[in-house]
Design an enzyme around this catalytic site. Sequence first.
Site, mmCIF file in Angstrom:
data_model
loop_
_atom_site.group_PDB
_atom_site.id
_atom_site.type_symbol
_atom_site.label_atom_id
_atom_site.label_comp_id
_atom_site.label_asym_id
_atom_site.label_seq_id
_atom_site.Cartn_x
_atom_site.Cartn_y
_atom_site.Cartn_z
ATOM 1 N N SER A 191 0.822 -1.219 0.000
ATOM 2 C CA SER A 191 0.000 0.000 0.000
ATOM 3 C C SER A 191 0.852 1.263 0.000
ATOM 4 O O SER A 191 2.019 1.241 0.368
ATOM 5 C CB SER A 191 -0.894 0.018 1.236
ATOM 6 O OG SER A 191 -1.655 -1.159 1.318
HETATM 7 N N1 SAH Z 1 -0.828 -4.947 4.202
HETATM 8 C C1 SAH Z 1 -0.211 -5.282 2.939
HETATM 9 C C2 SAH Z 1 -1.120 -4.952 1.772
HETATM 10 C C3 SAH Z 1 -1.079 -6.034 0.751
HETATM 11 S S1 SAH Z 1 -2.320 -5.948 -0.498
HETATM 12 C C4 SAH Z 1 1.150 -4.613 2.805
HETATM 13 O O1 SAH Z 1 1.491 -3.758 3.624
HETATM 14 O O2 SAH Z 1 1.915 -4.976 1.907
HETATM 15 C C5 SAH Z 1 -3.654 -6.869 0.237
HETATM 16 C C6 SAH Z 1 -3.362 -8.294 0.653
HETATM 17 O O3 SAH Z 1 -4.585 -8.854 1.133
HETATM 18 C C7 SAH Z 1 -2.868 -9.218 -0.462
HETATM 19 O O4 SAH Z 1 -1.678 -9.813 -0.079
HETATM 20 C C8 SAH Z 1 -3.999 -10.236 -0.599
HETATM 21 O O5 SAH Z 1 -3.558 -11.535 -0.973
HETATM 22 C C9 SAH Z 1 -4.605 -10.228 0.799
HETATM 23 N N2 SAH Z 1 -5.984 -10.721 0.897
HETATM 24 C C10 SAH Z 1 -7.020 -10.501 0.050
HETATM 25 N N3 SAH Z 1 -8.132 -11.122 0.503
HETATM 26 C C11 SAH Z 1 -7.800 -11.746 1.673
HETATM 27 C C12 SAH Z 1 -8.506 -12.578 2.604
HETATM 28 N N4 SAH Z 1 -9.781 -12.912 2.425
HETATM 29 N N5 SAH Z 1 -7.820 -13.027 3.674
HETATM 30 C C13 SAH Z 1 -6.516 -12.719 3.878
HETATM 31 N N6 SAH Z 1 -5.797 -11.971 3.030
HETATM 32 C C14 SAH Z 1 -6.422 -11.484 1.939
#
Ligand code: SAH
Length: 222
Positions: free
Chosen positions: A70
């Site tokens: 993000s």
């Molecule tokens: N907090 C992360 C943001 C990553 S983008 C960072 O700082 O890098 C969002 C993430 O949410 C992705 O890795 C995706 O695979 C995960 N995601 C999406 N749906 C999800 C779910 N139902 N349960 C757990 N993770 C999920």
Amino acid sequence: MLQSIEREDTYLHKGLRLKLIELLRNKKITDEKVLAAIDKVPRHFFLDPAFERQAYEDRAFPINADQTISHPYTVAFMTQALQLKKFEKVLEIGTGSAYQACILAEMGIQLFTIERQKELFDFVGKFFVMKRYPNIKRFYGDGFEGLPTYAPFDKIIITAGAPFIPPKLVEQLKPNGIMMVPVGDGGAQKMIKITKDASGNINQEVMGDFSFVPMLQGKNIK
Ligand code: SAH
């Protein structure tokens, strides 16, 4: 990318981080503890070395499994809105690169974080930075389910665009708890701050427009 090998944090990186902190201050991030956490965590460690110079610009970048890390502003905004207190129990949905997780861990809380992509979960397991944060517990699973075994949580943060407010997560929030959840399909979400009062009543407040990859149901084993 050899994520198990320590990388360097140079004066150049530290200087770029200070500029990023100035930018965040100008965008109304005022919580000094949040700004100190941004200063402490070298964001370039979380990115492919190809993006090293741009790591401190306020932008999202691709990580593994077609996901993104993000924007620093989004990370700072959500962390600030959670009003964290030391030793609180916090649940994060979407570990991704673990950058947001490490910022939360720097706030002195106890973090439980769930990732649904096996590839990302395994990648972060080998990441040298994770050794610095014994207060982060990682889980491979579906964030819509939360973690009933460890519930309730003081705070919950969802870092993917949710199609709706996940009801099981609202249940797993403590009275007087706060949950930050971006809600909406496609690449555009409204950031919702959910607060639960002492009697369990729910209040919702829209905190602005943001953009996330989607929160998807179920686990992905690839
Ligand atoms: N907090 C992360 C943001 C990553 S983008 C960072 O700082 O890098 C969002 C993430 O949410 C992705 O890795 C995706 O695979 C995960 N995601 C999406 N749906 C999800 C779910 N139902 N349960 C757990 N993770 C999920």
